[in-house]
Design an enzyme around this catalytic site. Structure first.
Site, PDB file in Angstrom:
ATOM      1  N   ASP A  67      11.086 -30.478 -27.101  1.00 24.94           N
ATOM      2  CA  ASP A  67      10.236 -29.651 -27.964  1.00 24.94           C
ATOM      3  C   ASP A  67      10.167 -28.200 -27.513  1.00 24.94           C
ATOM      4  O   ASP A  67      10.582 -27.860 -26.403  1.00 24.94           O
ATOM      5  CB  ASP A  67       8.825 -30.259 -28.048  1.00 24.94           C
ATOM      6  CG  ASP A  67       8.366 -30.872 -26.728  1.00 24.94           C
ATOM      7  OD1 ASP A  67       8.836 -30.417 -25.683  1.00 24.94           O
ATOM      8  OD2 ASP A  67       7.553 -31.798 -26.766  1.00 24.94           O
ATOM      9  N   ASP A 136      -3.733 -38.021 -25.588  1.00 26.66           N
ATOM     10  CA  ASP A 136      -4.003 -38.703 -26.867  1.00 26.66           C
ATOM     11  C   ASP A 136      -2.862 -39.650 -27.256  1.00 26.66           C
ATOM     12  O   ASP A 136      -2.809 -40.125 -28.383  1.00 26.66           O
ATOM     13  CB  ASP A 136      -4.234 -37.664 -27.979  1.00 26.66           C
ATOM     14  CG  ASP A 136      -3.027 -36.753 -28.199  1.00 26.66           C
ATOM     15  OD1 ASP A 136      -1.979 -36.958 -27.537  1.00 26.66           O
ATOM     16  OD2 ASP A 136      -3.116 -35.841 -29.031  1.00 26.66           O
ATOM     17  N   HIS A 138       0.426 -38.917 -27.304  1.00 24.74           N
ATOM     18  CA  HIS A 138       1.627 -38.345 -27.939  1.00 24.74           C
ATOM     19  C   HIS A 138       2.843 -38.435 -27.026  1.00 24.74           C
ATOM     20  O   HIS A 138       2.720 -38.459 -25.804  1.00 24.74           O
ATOM     21  CB  HIS A 138       1.400 -36.898 -28.425  1.00 24.74           C
ATOM     22  CG  HIS A 138       1.221 -35.867 -27.360  1.00 24.74           C
ATOM     23  ND1 HIS A 138       0.165 -34.972 -27.340  1.00 24.74           N
ATOM     24  CD2 HIS A 138       1.981 -35.532 -26.281  1.00 24.74           C
ATOM     25  CE1 HIS A 138       0.290 -34.152 -26.317  1.00 24.74           C
ATOM     26  NE2 HIS A 138       1.376 -34.474 -25.650  1.00 24.74           N
ATOM     27  N   GLU A 143       1.998 -36.102 -32.443  1.00 24.68           N
ATOM     28  CA  GLU A 143       0.575 -36.343 -32.270  1.00 24.68           C
ATOM     29  C   GLU A 143       0.173 -37.611 -33.039  1.00 24.68           C
ATOM     30  O   GLU A 143       0.935 -38.087 -33.894  1.00 24.68           O
ATOM     31  CB  GLU A 143      -0.202 -35.136 -32.807  1.00 24.68           C
ATOM     32  CG  GLU A 143       0.075 -33.831 -32.052  1.00 24.68           C
ATOM     33  CD  GLU A 143      -0.660 -33.734 -30.711  1.00 24.68           C
ATOM     34  OE1 GLU A 143      -0.856 -34.764 -30.039  1.00 24.68           O
ATOM     35  OE2 GLU A 143      -1.029 -32.616 -30.337  1.00 24.68           O
TER      36      GLU A 143
HETATM   37  C1  F6R Z   1       6.626 -31.912 -23.134  1.00 23.98           C
HETATM   38  C2  F6R Z   1       6.184 -32.965 -24.033  1.00 23.98           C
HETATM   39  C3  F6R Z   1       4.801 -33.517 -23.989  1.00 23.98           C
HETATM   40  C4  F6R Z   1       4.276 -33.725 -22.561  1.00 23.98           C
HETATM   41  C5  F6R Z   1       2.842 -34.220 -22.603  1.00 23.98           C
HETATM   42  C6  F6R Z   1       2.259 -34.350 -21.218  1.00 23.98           C
HETATM   43  O1  F6R Z   1       7.960 -31.553 -23.381  1.00 23.98           O
HETATM   44  O2  F6R Z   1       6.929 -33.386 -24.870  1.00 23.98           O
HETATM   45  O3  F6R Z   1       4.759 -34.757 -24.653  1.00 23.98           O
HETATM   46  O4  F6R Z   1       5.092 -34.623 -21.887  1.00 23.98           O
HETATM   47  O5  F6R Z   1       2.056 -33.340 -23.338  1.00 23.98           O
HETATM   48  O6  F6R Z   1       2.148 -33.094 -20.624  1.00 23.98           O
HETATM   49  P1  F6R Z   1       1.839 -32.923 -19.079  1.00 23.98           P
HETATM   50  O7  F6R Z   1       3.004 -33.470 -18.341  1.00 23.98           O
HETATM   51  O8  F6R Z   1       1.728 -31.434 -18.869  1.00 23.98           O
HETATM   52  O9  F6R Z   1       0.591 -33.664 -18.813  1.00 23.98           O
END
Ligand code: F6R
Length: 260
Positions: A67, A136, A138, A143
């Site tokens: 992403d 959450d 995702h 989401e």
């Molecule tokens: C990042 C991504 C997100 C993160 C998730 C957890 O490329 O796709 O799904 O893996 O938001 O983020 P952290 O690791 O910062 O807790």
């Protein structure tokens, strides 16, 4: 799903790196799906160490990131391109032309997303997809309520995710509202998935994803439908699992040929 509970975050990250390194050694032109955020930092540190000290060779590897924020160029300090350059790409020998990250500045977003999907397919698909998980539930930036069949597209971040990610920006208002993300269906197409979750803040999402029903309200729960998923946890992220004793027992009693 294979659930592995390590005593701390460093060990869990090293395990994820070892899985990726094993694939790269077996298949030097492997296609890796990569993630950003806090979770994979230890994985990238270990891959860099293996590159420097054990000659792990990335010269034929291709990477696709999950992403990117819409509206941020690769030069922005909080862009995911910049994150990847700083934490991994500048420290290993991956060829720049083999690195693909969604373009947050694309003028035709739907057209860009179609091309991203085509490009993944043209490279033969993703061999291993590394994932973190949002508080959450995702994965990527899919989401809650994301279609479980979704492909790469634009998504709107929830207020919670914007708040969670504000730490990477100078102020909370600067967090973009939109992202380009691989879809849940795109992620499910990967031949192998490694989901890494660290810390108590992920415990509920992990429980819902692993032991709850498959539901679009917890996008990570759809990984229960994937034939090859490893969920690597530290003890805090595993703290709400009901069957953690069983997962530990399974891991300790694996046949030797299945160990990693
Ligand atoms: C990042 C991504 C997100 C993160 C998730 C957890 O490329 O796709 O799904 O893996 O938001 O983020 P952290 O690791 O910062 O807790």
């Amino acid at each position: 799903m294979e659930i592995v509970i390590e005593s701390n975050s460093e060990r869990a990250g090293v395990l994820a790196a070892r899985l990726i390194a094993r694939l790269v050694r077996e298949k030097p032109d492997a296609v890796l799906g990569l993630a950003t955020g806090s979770t994979p930092l230890g994985v990238y540190r270990e891959l860099v160490r293996m590159h420097r000290e054990e000659h792990l060779d990335f010269s034929r590897v291709t990477t696709f990131n999950l992403d990117e924020y819409v509206g941020l160029s690769g030069a922005h300090p909080a862009s995911y391109r910049r994150f990847m350059e700083e934490n991994l790409f500048s420290q290993i020998n991956v060829a720049p032309q083999n690195v693909f990250i969604p373009d947050g500045m694309a003028s035709d977003v739907p057209g860009f997303c179609r091309e991203y999907e085509d490009r993944i397919r043209a490279h033969g698909g993703i061999d291993v997809q590394l994932l973190g998980i949002g508080g959450d539930g995702h994965i990527g930036f899919n989401e809650p309520s994301s279609s479980l069949a979704s492909r790469t597209r634009i998504k709107t971040l929830t207020p919670k995710t914007r708040q969670d990610n504000a730490r990477f920006f100078a102020s909370p208002e600067e967090v973009p509202h939109h992202v380009i993300t691989m879809g849940v269906g795109t992620i499910l197409d990967a031949r192998q998935v490694v989901l890494l979750a660290l810390g108590a803040g992920k415990a509920r999402a992990v429980r819902e994803a692993v032991e709850g029903p498959v539901t679009a309200m917890v996008p990570a729960s759809v990984l229960q439908m994937h034939p090859s998923v490893k969920v690597l946890l530290d003890s805090q992220a595993a703290s709400e699992l009901e069957r953690s004793d069983y997962y530990r027992w399974v891991y300790e009693n694996k046949p030797d040929w299945q160990r990693f």
